[in-house]
Motif scaffolding. Structure first.
Motif, mmCIF file in Angstrom:
data_model
loop_
_atom_site.group_PDB
_atom_site.id
_atom_site.type_symbol
_atom_site.label_atom_id
_atom_site.label_comp_id
_atom_site.label_asym_id
_atom_site.label_seq_id
_atom_site.Cartn_x
_atom_site.Cartn_y
_atom_site.Cartn_z
ATOM 1 N N THR A 271 28.482 27.834 -13.082
ATOM 2 C CA THR A 271 27.982 29.203 -13.007
ATOM 3 C C THR A 271 26.931 29.454 -14.088
ATOM 4 N N PHE A 272 26.141 30.510 -13.878
ATOM 5 C CA PHE A 272 25.075 30.880 -14.811
ATOM 6 C C PHE A 272 25.204 32.383 -15.057
ATOM 7 N N PRO A 273 25.258 32.825 -16.328
ATOM 8 C CA PRO A 273 25.527 34.237 -16.603
ATOM 9 C C PRO A 273 24.267 35.101 -16.611
ATOM 10 N N LEU A 274 24.457 36.374 -16.276
ATOM 11 C CA LEU A 274 23.412 37.389 -16.352
ATOM 12 C C LEU A 274 23.871 38.447 -17.347
ATOM 13 N N TYR A 275 23.002 38.733 -18.347
ATOM 14 C CA TYR A 275 23.361 39.685 -19.412
ATOM 15 C C TYR A 275 22.357 40.821 -19.486
ATOM 16 N N ALA A 276 22.838 41.985 -19.907
ATOM 17 C CA ALA A 276 21.977 43.098 -20.307
ATOM 18 C C ALA A 276 21.908 43.122 -21.824
ATOM 19 N N TYR A 277 20.722 43.453 -22.352
ATOM 20 C CA TYR A 277 20.501 43.554 -23.795
ATOM 21 C C TYR A 277 19.890 44.922 -24.090
ATOM 22 N N TYR A 278 20.391 45.577 -25.129
ATOM 23 C CA TYR A 278 19.762 46.824 -25.553
ATOM 24 C C TYR A 278 20.014 47.044 -27.040
ATOM 25 N N HIS A 279 19.311 48.011 -27.602
ATOM 26 C CA HIS A 279 19.362 48.242 -29.033
ATOM 27 C C HIS A 279 20.698 48.860 -29.435
ATOM 28 N N PRO A 280 21.246 48.426 -30.562
ATOM 29 C CA PRO A 280 22.473 49.069 -31.048
ATOM 30 C C PRO A 280 22.178 50.478 -31.534
ATOM 31 N N ALA A 281 23.015 51.422 -31.184
ATOM 32 C CA ALA A 281 22.834 52.810 -31.601
ATOM 33 C C ALA A 281 24.155 53.536 -31.430
ATOM 34 N N LYS A 282 24.354 54.565 -32.229
ATOM 35 C CA LYS A 282 25.570 55.369 -32.104
ATOM 36 C C LYS A 282 25.624 56.019 -30.736
ATOM 37 N N PHE A 283 24.485 56.539 -30.288
ATOM 38 C CA PHE A 283 24.380 57.120 -28.950
ATOM 39 C C PHE A 283 23.376 56.295 -28.154
ATOM 40 N N VAL A 284 23.866 55.508 -27.196
ATOM 41 C CA VAL A 284 22.951 54.768 -26.327
ATOM 42 C C VAL A 284 22.236 55.778 -25.438
ATOM 43 N N PRO A 285 20.897 55.753 -25.373
ATOM 44 C CA PRO A 285 20.176 56.741 -24.563
ATOM 45 C C PRO A 285 20.692 56.780 -23.130
ATOM 46 N N ALA A 286 20.723 57.984 -22.582
ATOM 47 C CA ALA A 286 21.252 58.167 -21.230
ATOM 48 C C ALA A 286 20.503 57.316 -20.214
ATOM 49 N N LYS A 287 19.185 57.161 -20.394
ATOM 50 C CA LYS A 287 18.405 56.387 -19.429
ATOM 51 C C LYS A 287 18.806 54.913 -19.448
#
Length: 309
Positions: A271-287
């Motif tokens: 298998t091959f994994p698919l990941y999401a990456y985003y910036h660390p923050a106390k409040f992740v932006p709603a978008k």
């Protein structure tokens, strides 16, 4: 120390330049002239005591110090945006511009065909999709979120596993009529032409291996065609150039309608994994939350794991 509104304004201009990729486009987005943007950045550099951009006649790039500075302030900008949304009583409002960095296979075969559904759901949101062979620096390049295949490298980014899709070995019926059907992975080393996919991290083709339970067999395949994108890989395989290893998420419909034949099916548990990456923050932006949730909907609604073995 008194609040310095000019500092916050300068950081806002800096963010616009990074997102737009140039002073001119940042000015257009902000309603400022290019000289005004340049002066704002120069004032910010003087205020923080470092050179943020390397400038040439044709391009601008973040210096190492500029990148570290922006990495430190970017989460706070997201927090300000989130606080503004909270203050207006619209905590779950999904609005503004979302810049997404995606793997070619995910962008072409899964996201783009379904993006109308996402945008129709959030009419106050605009979306920019950038297909790249490598993720690069999410902060320096001004992206909000990335969706990429492969095991994550160590970083300060938040990572979220979205999917593990199987690696499927395929060929067209025309190719198999001319070259025969392999019955063991090692048959591919001597008797078959393979279509190879370039690994952007090494410049060489991705290594091939076959898994059956705990047994793993590496195979030294050969081929005269090396490609660097999934579209070319699929097209060459469909055209009869050779055997290819494809991901189940975009090979399944080709197998179901007979355009491709699944080979060595009892050796296809890799298998091959698919990941999401985003910036660390106390409040992740709603978008960002909305986009990641939408991707999870996509991958959970498709029969990625139902291909018969």
């Amino acid at each position: 120390m008194a609040f310095d509104s000019r500092l916050l304004s300068g950081i806002g201009v800096l963010s616009a330049v990074i997102e737009a990729g140039s002073f001119v486009r940042a000015g257009e987005a902000l309603g400022l002239t290019q000289p005004a943007v340049s002066r704002a950045v120069a004032r910010l550099e003087a205020r923080v005591g470092l050179r943020i951009f390397n400038r040439t006649a044709r391009s601008i790039t973040l210096t190492d110090e500029g990148r570290r500075f922006y990495e430190a302030v970017a989460p706070h900008l997201s927090g300000i945006e989130e606080a503004t949304i909270l203050a207006t009583g619209a905590k779950e409002a999904v609005q503004g511009r979302l810049r997404v960095n995606v793997d070619g296979a995910f962008g072409h075969y899964l996201l783009a065909p379904k993006v109308e559904t996402f945008l129709a759901r959030f009419p106050d949101l605009s979306l920019e999709i950038s297909v790249r062979d490598r993720m690069g620096d999410l902060v320096a390049d001004g992206f909000d979120v990335a969706v990429r295949f492969g095991v994550p490298e160590s970083s300060a980014l938040v990572t979220r596993l979205l999917l593990e899709t199987r690696v499927i070995t395929c060929a067209s019926a025309d190719y198999l009529a001319r070259h025969g059907v392999p019955t063991h992975p090692k048959d591919l080393e001597q008797e078959h032409e393979c279509v190879l996919l370039r690994d952007p991290s090494s410049g060489r083709h991705f290594a091939w291996e076959f898994n059956r339970g705990e047994v793993v067999i590496p195979v030294s395949v050969k081929g005269r065609l090396l490609v660097n994108d999934t579209g070319s890989l699929v097209g060459a395989c469909l055209g009869g150039q050779g055997v290819a290893q494809l991901l189940q998420l975009y090979a399944q419909h080709l197998l179901a309608d007979g355009q491709l034949v699944h080979l060595l099916s009892d050796w296809s548990t890799e298998t091959f994994p698919l990941y999401a990456y985003y910036h660390p923050a106390k409040f992740v932006p709603a978008k960002v939350r909305a986009f990641v949730d939408f991707v999870l909907e996509l991958v959970s609604s498709e029969p990625w794991r139902t291909l018969p073995v």
